[in-house]
Design a protein around this motif. Sequence first.
Motif, short mmCIF file in Angstrom:
data_model
loop_
_atom_site.label_atom_id
_atom_site.label_comp_id
_atom_site.label_asym_id
_atom_site.label_seq_id
_atom_site.Cartn_x
_atom_site.Cartn_y
_atom_site.Cartn_z
N ASP A 132 17.35 24.14 9.47
CA ASP A 132 17.04 24.65 10.89
C ASP A 132 15.28 24.65 11.07
OD1 ASP A 132 16.23 27.41 9.99
OD2 ASP A 132 18.42 27.93 10.18
N ALA A 133 15.20 25.02 12.38
CA ALA A 133 13.69 24.90 12.79
C ALA A 133 12.96 26.27 12.19
CB ALA A 133 13.57 24.73 14.21
N SER A 146 20.50 21.07 12.02
CA SER A 146 19.38 20.57 11.13
C SER A 146 17.94 20.34 11.97
CB SER A 146 19.76 19.14 10.17
OG SER A 146 20.73 19.36 9.46
N ALA A 147 16.68 20.59 11.30
CA ALA A 147 15.78 20.12 11.87
C ALA A 147 14.92 19.33 10.91
CB ALA A 147 14.88 21.46 12.17
N ASP A 187 9.80 24.39 -3.62
CA ASP A 187 10.72 25.16 -4.63
C ASP A 187 11.07 26.71 -3.75
OD1 ASP A 187 10.50 23.62 -6.89
OD2 ASP A 187 8.71 24.86 -7.62
N GLY A 188 12.29 26.79 -3.70
CA GLY A 188 12.76 28.00 -3.17
C GLY A 188 13.25 27.83 -1.60
N HIS A 189 12.90 26.39 -1.14
CA HIS A 189 13.21 25.95 0.00
C HIS A 189 14.28 24.93 0.23
CE1 HIS A 189 9.63 28.04 1.77
NE2 HIS A 189 9.31 27.76 0.85
N ASP A 190 15.14 24.81 1.03
CA ASP A 190 16.44 23.93 1.25
C ASP A 190 15.76 22.72 2.03
OD1 ASP A 190 18.59 22.68 1.52
OD2 ASP A 190 19.74 24.11 2.56
N VAL A 191 15.26 21.66 1.54
CA VAL A 191 14.52 20.49 2.11
C VAL A 191 14.96 19.41 1.44
CG1 VAL A 191 12.41 21.04 0.68
CG2 VAL A 191 12.42 19.76 2.85
#
Length: 97
Positions: free
Chosen positions: A61-62, A2-3, A30-34
Amino acid sequence: MSAYIVFQRESTHDQQALDRYAQRADGTFDGHDVQALVDYGTYEVLEGPPIEGVVVLRFPDAAAARGWYRGEQYQEVVQDRFQGATYRAVLVDGVDA
């Protein structure tokens, strides 16, 4: 691994610009794993100069963190944050469990 992107707001210059940013920033996820782990909650500065708030975002991840931050959608929105306040933003790798 993880980052995390850690945002510290140091000082506000234009509250209206920050309000525009706040209205639009979540849409850039939207569309990002955050995942937001901290979003301007209660804090205590233990060292260093005073700040106005903290946000901590976790990414897989980074590369994913950079992809969101450098992406076209966020770069359009972040201009309001730049206008509205002085921030420190740091990308840091986490520790594997």
